[in-house]
Design an enzyme around this catalytic site. Sequence first.
Site, PDB file in Angstrom:
ATOM      1  N   ARG A 157       0.824  -1.212   0.000  1.00  0.00           N
ATOM      2  CA  ARG A 157       0.000   0.000   0.000  1.00  0.00           C
ATOM      3  C   ARG A 157       0.857   1.261   0.000  1.00  0.00           C
ATOM      4  O   ARG A 157       0.608   2.203  -0.757  1.00  0.00           O
ATOM      5  CB  ARG A 157      -0.923  -0.008   1.219  1.00  0.00           C
ATOM      6  CG  ARG A 157      -1.969  -1.121   1.214  1.00  0.00           C
ATOM      7  CD  ARG A 157      -2.859  -1.024   2.436  1.00  0.00           C
ATOM      8  NE  ARG A 157      -3.860  -2.081   2.473  1.00  0.00           N
ATOM      9  CZ  ARG A 157      -3.676  -3.253   3.074  1.00  0.00           C
ATOM     10  NH1 ARG A 157      -2.520  -3.509   3.682  1.00  0.00           N
ATOM     11  NH2 ARG A 157      -4.643  -4.164   3.073  1.00  0.00           N
ATOM     12  N   ILE A 158       1.883   1.294   0.867  1.00  0.00           N
ATOM     13  CA  ILE A 158       2.708   2.497   0.961  1.00  0.00           C
ATOM     14  C   ILE A 158       3.560   2.664  -0.289  1.00  0.00           C
ATOM     15  O   ILE A 158       3.700   3.769  -0.825  1.00  0.00           O
ATOM     16  CB  ILE A 158       3.577   2.460   2.228  1.00  0.00           C
ATOM     17  CG1 ILE A 158       2.681   2.525   3.477  1.00  0.00           C
ATOM     18  CG2 ILE A 158       4.573   3.614   2.240  1.00  0.00           C
ATOM     19  CD1 ILE A 158       3.420   2.304   4.788  1.00  0.00           C
ATOM     20  N   CYS A 202       9.597  -2.638   1.764  1.00  0.00           N
ATOM     21  CA  CYS A 202       9.337  -4.063   1.937  1.00  0.00           C
ATOM     22  C   CYS A 202       9.267  -4.408   3.419  1.00  0.00           C
ATOM     23  O   CYS A 202       9.829  -3.709   4.267  1.00  0.00           O
ATOM     24  CB  CYS A 202      10.427  -4.885   1.256  1.00  0.00           C
ATOM     25  SG  CYS A 202      12.102  -4.432   1.744  1.00  0.00           S
ATOM     26  N   PRO A 203       8.576  -5.493   3.777  1.00  0.00           N
ATOM     27  CA  PRO A 203       8.575  -5.934   5.168  1.00  0.00           C
ATOM     28  C   PRO A 203       9.934  -6.487   5.567  1.00  0.00           C
ATOM     29  O   PRO A 203      10.743  -6.861   4.703  1.00  0.00           O
ATOM     30  CB  PRO A 203       7.498  -7.031   5.182  1.00  0.00           C
ATOM     31  CG  PRO A 203       7.468  -7.533   3.774  1.00  0.00           C
ATOM     32  CD  PRO A 203       7.760  -6.349   2.901  1.00  0.00           C
ATOM     33  N   ARG A 231      11.778  -0.479   7.754  1.00  0.00           N
ATOM     34  CA  ARG A 231      12.309  -1.003   9.013  1.00  0.00           C
ATOM     35  C   ARG A 231      13.821  -0.798   9.016  1.00  0.00           C
ATOM     36  O   ARG A 231      14.484  -0.994   7.985  1.00  0.00           O
ATOM     37  CB  ARG A 231      11.977  -2.499   9.174  1.00  0.00           C
ATOM     38  CG  ARG A 231      10.497  -2.783   9.410  1.00  0.00           C
ATOM     39  CD  ARG A 231      10.055  -2.309  10.788  1.00  0.00           C
ATOM     40  NE  ARG A 231       8.657  -2.616  11.065  1.00  0.00           N
ATOM     41  CZ  ARG A 231       7.644  -1.773  10.888  1.00  0.00           C
ATOM     42  NH1 ARG A 231       7.887  -0.566  10.386  1.00  0.00           N
ATOM     43  NH2 ARG A 231       6.408  -2.116  11.189  1.00  0.00           N
ATOM     44  N   ASP A 255      13.966   7.135   8.498  1.00  0.00           N
ATOM     45  CA  ASP A 255      13.048   7.436   9.595  1.00  0.00           C
ATOM     46  C   ASP A 255      13.005   6.295  10.595  1.00  0.00           C
ATOM     47  O   ASP A 255      12.231   6.336  11.544  1.00  0.00           O
ATOM     48  CB  ASP A 255      11.640   7.697   9.035  1.00  0.00           C
ATOM     49  CG  ASP A 255      10.659   8.132  10.113  1.00  0.00           C
ATOM     50  OD1 ASP A 255      10.973   9.090  10.849  1.00  0.00           O
ATOM     51  OD2 ASP A 255       9.580   7.500  10.228  1.00  0.00           O
ATOM     52  N   GLU A 260      15.793   0.888  18.107  1.00  0.00           N
ATOM     53  CA  GLU A 260      15.067   2.109  18.439  1.00  0.00           C
ATOM     54  C   GLU A 260      14.702   2.149  19.914  1.00  0.00           C
ATOM     55  O   GLU A 260      14.245   1.141  20.441  1.00  0.00           O
ATOM     56  CB  GLU A 260      13.799   2.217  17.579  1.00  0.00           C
ATOM     57  CG  GLU A 260      14.117   2.337  16.098  1.00  0.00           C
ATOM     58  CD  GLU A 260      12.889   2.374  15.200  1.00  0.00           C
ATOM     59  OE1 GLU A 260      13.021   2.731  14.024  1.00  0.00           O
ATOM     60  OE2 GLU A 260      11.785   2.041  15.692  1.00  0.00           O
ATOM     61  N   HIS A 279      11.397   8.058  13.672  1.00  0.00           N
ATOM     62  CA  HIS A 279      10.263   7.167  13.402  1.00  0.00           C
ATOM     63  C   HIS A 279       8.928   7.909  13.503  1.00  0.00           C
ATOM     64  O   HIS A 279       8.024   7.511  14.240  1.00  0.00           O
ATOM     65  CB  HIS A 279      10.276   5.973  14.379  1.00  0.00           C
ATOM     66  CG  HIS A 279       9.582   4.759  13.818  1.00  0.00           C
ATOM     67  ND1 HIS A 279      10.039   3.478  14.024  1.00  0.00           N
ATOM     68  CD2 HIS A 279       8.464   4.634  13.057  1.00  0.00           C
ATOM     69  CE1 HIS A 279       9.222   2.615  13.429  1.00  0.00           C
ATOM     70  NE2 HIS A 279       8.265   3.298  12.841  1.00  0.00           N
TER      71      HIS A 279
END
Length: 313
Positions: A157-158, A202-203, A231, A255, A260, A279
């Site tokens: 989607r993104i 991508c994931p 990520r 980002d 993190e 983020h």
Amino acid sequence: MKIVVLDGYAANPGDLSWDGLKALGELEVHEYTAPGDTQSRIADADAVLTNKTVLSREIIENAPKLKYIGVLATGFNIVDVEAAREKGIPVCNVPTYATEAVAQFVFALLLELCHHVGHHNAQVQKLRWTNNRDFCFWDYPLMELQGKTMGLVGLGRIGTATKKLAEAFGMKVLCCRSTPDAPGCVPLETLLRESDVVSLHCPLTDRTRHIINAQTISQMKDGVLIINTGRGPLIDDAALREALLSGKVAGAAVDVASVEPIPADNPLLGLDNCIITPHIAWATGEARRRLMDTVTDNLRSFAEGKPVNVVNP
């Protein structure tokens, strides 16, 4: 139904309302939950909502009343979904709330790399323009996006929303996906070789961890720009640092970080040609409002016996 929110501050630091969830049951909201407090806080909960607080197998198995887990995010790797499935507990996420916000942020980062707006504003505020002999000045090469090629690694989607924005800027867009023969996509090697900008969407999986590394960077154009709003571990930080120092990569904007909050020894800190934001691509007020609404709708649907957005069916 008792509802416990384990770490609500990031999604709602006080500018939004929890009233939608309050209407569904007895609501207990914690801004943060330390790992050692998770078990006790969900001991009598029917429904638990978490953002980044880990719900491990041990915690899930020792929560006797737990019937529902809601994730205040799209990613759900902080929940042991298999353990929840074994207990018949649906885990529901929020898949689409930040699509437009993140795509917009990709271009906020990219345009900053192209024009260095923040830097030049700071120089003006220091009266450097006031004391300049010419009517203008710039400290970095300035770049147009028209006619450049943007490579999107991942086209969910993104990625799809980012593609539309890139095309509106007059960019050529190349895409690659995990399915090599996906329509309209090219092999990763082609994308890396031909792109002026590489943006990661991508994931994070075993296959994509460190997908940007010394080898893949070597396949890119000299002077490429790299954007990561996906990520942090998609990038080998040490390899990217070396490429930024050598000039192989002209600039990067991320980002997300491999850990993190970002630790002080992260290799990407302190580089003039690397922008790092904390983020926040997802965090527009509009996106967080959609997040809260969907979290409430998810729980309401579960209560009505029609669970939606279940990631562990």
